[in-house]
Design a protein around this motif. Structure first.
Motif, PDB file in Angstrom:
ATOM      1  N   ARG A 256      -4.859  18.757  14.071  1.00  0.00           N
ATOM      2  CA  ARG A 256      -5.887  17.996  14.936  1.00  0.00           C
ATOM      3  C   ARG A 256      -6.895  19.061  15.800  1.00  0.00           C
ATOM      4  N   LEU A 257      -7.875  18.503  16.048  1.00  0.00           N
ATOM      5  CA  LEU A 257      -8.870  19.019  17.160  1.00  0.00           C
ATOM      6  C   LEU A 257      -8.727  18.561  18.561  1.00  0.00           C
ATOM      7  N   GLN A 258      -8.265  19.164  19.456  1.00  0.00           N
ATOM      8  CA  GLN A 258      -8.007  18.859  20.793  1.00  0.00           C
ATOM      9  C   GLN A 258      -9.105  19.198  21.564  1.00  0.00           C
ATOM     10  N   THR A 259      -9.840  18.259  22.144  1.00  0.00           N
ATOM     11  CA  THR A 259     -10.980  18.516  23.152  1.00  0.00           C
ATOM     12  C   THR A 259     -10.682  18.093  24.596  1.00  0.00           C
ATOM     13  N   VAL A 260     -11.113  18.537  25.645  1.00  0.00           N
ATOM     14  CA  VAL A 260     -10.908  18.322  26.843  1.00  0.00           C
ATOM     15  C   VAL A 260     -12.279  18.326  27.558  1.00  0.00           C
ATOM     16  N   LYS A 261     -12.740  17.377  28.262  1.00  0.00           N
ATOM     17  CA  LYS A 261     -13.635  17.354  28.764  1.00  0.00           C
ATOM     18  C   LYS A 261     -13.533  17.150  30.427  1.00  0.00           C
ATOM     19  N   TYR A 262     -14.071  17.543  31.286  1.00  0.00           N
ATOM     20  CA  TYR A 262     -13.658  17.709  32.658  1.00  0.00           C
ATOM     21  C   TYR A 262     -14.700  17.844  33.483  1.00  0.00           C
ATOM     22  N   PHE A 263     -14.696  17.286  34.940  1.00  0.00           N
ATOM     23  CA  PHE A 263     -15.589  17.631  35.901  1.00  0.00           C
ATOM     24  C   PHE A 263     -14.738  17.817  37.031  1.00  0.00           C
ATOM     25  N   VAL A 264     -15.729  18.661  38.102  1.00  0.00           N
ATOM     26  CA  VAL A 264     -15.049  18.753  39.528  1.00  0.00           C
ATOM     27  C   VAL A 264     -16.396  18.425  40.235  1.00  0.00           C
ATOM     28  N   ASP A 265     -16.073  17.405  41.185  1.00  0.00           N
ATOM     29  CA  ASP A 265     -17.182  17.230  41.924  1.00  0.00           C
ATOM     30  C   ASP A 265     -16.806  17.357  43.539  1.00  0.00           C
ATOM     31  N   GLY A 266     -17.157  18.333  44.160  1.00  0.00           N
ATOM     32  CA  GLY A 266     -16.632  18.509  45.674  1.00  0.00           C
ATOM     33  C   GLY A 266     -15.111  18.544  45.757  1.00  0.00           C
ATOM     34  N   ASP A 267     -14.921  17.693  46.701  1.00  0.00           N
ATOM     35  CA  ASP A 267     -13.208  17.550  46.865  1.00  0.00           C
ATOM     36  C   ASP A 267     -12.634  16.596  46.002  1.00  0.00           C
ATOM     37  N   SER A 268     -13.272  16.059  44.845  1.00  0.00           N
ATOM     38  CA  SER A 268     -12.613  15.076  44.028  1.00  0.00           C
ATOM     39  C   SER A 268     -11.406  15.776  43.217  1.00  0.00           C
ATOM     40  N   GLY A 269     -11.424  17.165  43.174  1.00  0.00           N
ATOM     41  CA  GLY A 269     -10.398  17.688  42.416  1.00  0.00           C
ATOM     42  C   GLY A 269     -10.984  17.601  40.897  1.00  0.00           C
ATOM     43  N   TYR A 270      -9.949  18.213  40.138  1.00  0.00           N
ATOM     44  CA  TYR A 270     -10.218  18.378  38.388  1.00  0.00           C
ATOM     45  C   TYR A 270      -9.904  17.141  37.827  1.00  0.00           C
ATOM     46  N   VAL A 271     -10.883  16.377  37.176  1.00  0.00           N
ATOM     47  CA  VAL A 271     -10.824  14.978  36.348  1.00  0.00           C
ATOM     48  C   VAL A 271     -11.094  15.437  34.808  1.00  0.00           C
ATOM     49  N   ALA A 272     -10.032  15.190  34.084  1.00  0.00           N
ATOM     50  CA  ALA A 272      -9.999  15.583  32.634  1.00  0.00           C
ATOM     51  C   ALA A 272     -10.011  14.444  31.932  1.00  0.00           C
ATOM     52  N   GLU A 273     -10.612  14.471  30.825  1.00  0.00           N
ATOM     53  CA  GLU A 273     -10.530  13.418  29.605  1.00  0.00           C
ATOM     54  C   GLU A 273     -10.022  14.149  28.273  1.00  0.00           C
ATOM     55  N   VAL A 274      -8.882  13.785  27.850  1.00  0.00           N
ATOM     56  CA  VAL A 274      -8.361  14.428  26.484  1.00  0.00           C
ATOM     57  C   VAL A 274      -8.555  13.657  25.431  1.00  0.00           C
ATOM     58  N   SER A 275      -9.147  14.082  24.209  1.00  0.00           N
ATOM     59  CA  SER A 275      -9.303  13.441  23.119  1.00  0.00           C
ATOM     60  C   SER A 275      -8.800  14.254  21.951  1.00  0.00           C
ATOM     61  N   TYR A 276      -8.586  13.553  20.968  1.00  0.00           N
ATOM     62  CA  TYR A 276      -8.054  14.090  19.534  1.00  0.00           C
ATOM     63  C   TYR A 276      -8.789  13.655  18.441  1.00  0.00           C
ATOM     64  N   GLU A 277      -9.121  14.690  17.546  1.00  0.00           N
ATOM     65  CA  GLU A 277      -9.739  14.075  16.230  1.00  0.00           C
ATOM     66  C   GLU A 277      -8.896  14.601  15.059  1.00  0.00           C
ATOM     67  N   GLY A 278      -8.987  13.678  13.890  1.00  0.00           N
ATOM     68  CA  GLY A 278      -7.967  14.063  12.961  1.00  0.00           C
ATOM     69  C   GLY A 278      -6.551  13.250  13.075  1.00  0.00           C
ATOM     70  N   GLU A 279      -5.760  13.534  12.078  1.00  0.00           N
ATOM     71  CA  GLU A 279      -4.530  13.058  12.121  1.00  0.00           C
ATOM     72  C   GLU A 279      -3.436  14.199  11.990  1.00  0.00           C
ATOM     73  N   ALA A 280      -2.539  14.196  12.721  1.00  0.00           N
ATOM     74  CA  ALA A 280      -1.422  15.263  12.916  1.00  0.00           C
ATOM     75  C   ALA A 280      -0.820  15.310  11.198  1.00  0.00           C
ATOM     76  N   ARG A 281      -0.570  16.381  10.947  1.00  0.00           N
ATOM     77  CA  ARG A 281       0.043  16.672   9.380  1.00  0.00           C
ATOM     78  C   ARG A 281       1.118  17.724   9.691  1.00  0.00           C
ATOM     79  N   TYR A 282       2.373  17.374   9.252  1.00  0.00           N
ATOM     80  CA  TYR A 282       3.482  18.208   9.423  1.00  0.00           C
ATOM     81  C   TYR A 282       4.203  18.621   7.889  1.00  0.00           C
ATOM     82  N   PRO A 283       4.145  19.958   7.850  1.00  0.00           N
ATOM     83  CA  PRO A 283       4.710  20.068   6.340  1.00  0.00           C
ATOM     84  C   PRO A 283       6.360  19.911   6.222  1.00  0.00           C
TER      85      PRO A 283
END
Length: 125
Positions: free
Chosen positions: A79-106
Motif C-alpha cells: 500500500r501507499l500511505q499518505t499523510v496530509k497535515y497542517f499546523v495553524d498557530g497554536d492549533s497543533g499538528y493536525v494530520a489526515e492519514v490515507s492508504y491507496e491499494g490493498e495490503a498483500r502478504y506473501p
C-alpha cells in the motif's frame, strides 16, 4: 633568589585579587522583534527506486505560523500511505492519514526467505 620568588608570589596574588567574580546578567533586550523574523519556506522532494519498488517523498510550505504539507511512503505490504497535515498557530499538528491499494502478504510457504536464524557458514580461502 628568595626575593624573586616573593616578588613573583606578590604579583600572582595581586592578579588573583583583582579578578572579578562571575555574575549572571539577564540578556539585554534586542531591538529586533520576533514578528520581523517570521519563517517562510517551501520545499519538495521525492524518491522512486524501481529495483525495490520503493517510493517516498515529502512536501511542506510555511508562512509565519501556518504550515501545511504531506508525505508518502510505499509500505512493505504494497500500500501507499499518505499523510496530509497542517499546523495553524497554536492549533497543533493536525494530520489526515490515507492508504491507496490493498495490503498483500506473501504466503509463508511460498516465501524464498526463511524467518529462522542460521549462523553464516565459514568461508576459508
Amino acid at each position: 633568589m628568595n626575593a624573586k620568588f616573593v616578588l613573583l608570589l606578590v604579583v600572582v596574588a595581586s592578579a588573583a585579587a583583582q579578578r572579578r567574580p562571575y555574575a549572571y546578567r539577564a540578556p539585554e533586550s534586542s531591538e529586533e522583534s520576533y514578528e520581523s523574523s517570521e519563517a517562510k519556506y517551501n520545499f519538495n522532494w521525492a524518491v522512486s527506486d524501481d529495483s525495490s519498488s520503493n517510493e517516498f517523498g515529502h512536501q511542506e510550505a510555511r508562512d509565519g505560523d501556518h504550515t501545511q504539507g504531506s508525505y508518502y511512503v510505499q509500505l512493505p505490504d504494497g500500500r501507499l500511505q499518505t499523510v496530509k497535515y497542517f499546523v495553524d498557530g497554536d492549533s497543533g499538528y493536525v494530520a489526515e492519514v490515507s492508504y491507496e491499494g490493498e495490503a498483500r502478504y506473501p504466503d509463508s510457504y511460498e516465501s524464498f526467505e526463511s524467518r529462522e536464524y542460521r549462523p553464516p557458514r565459514p568461508v576459508y580461502g
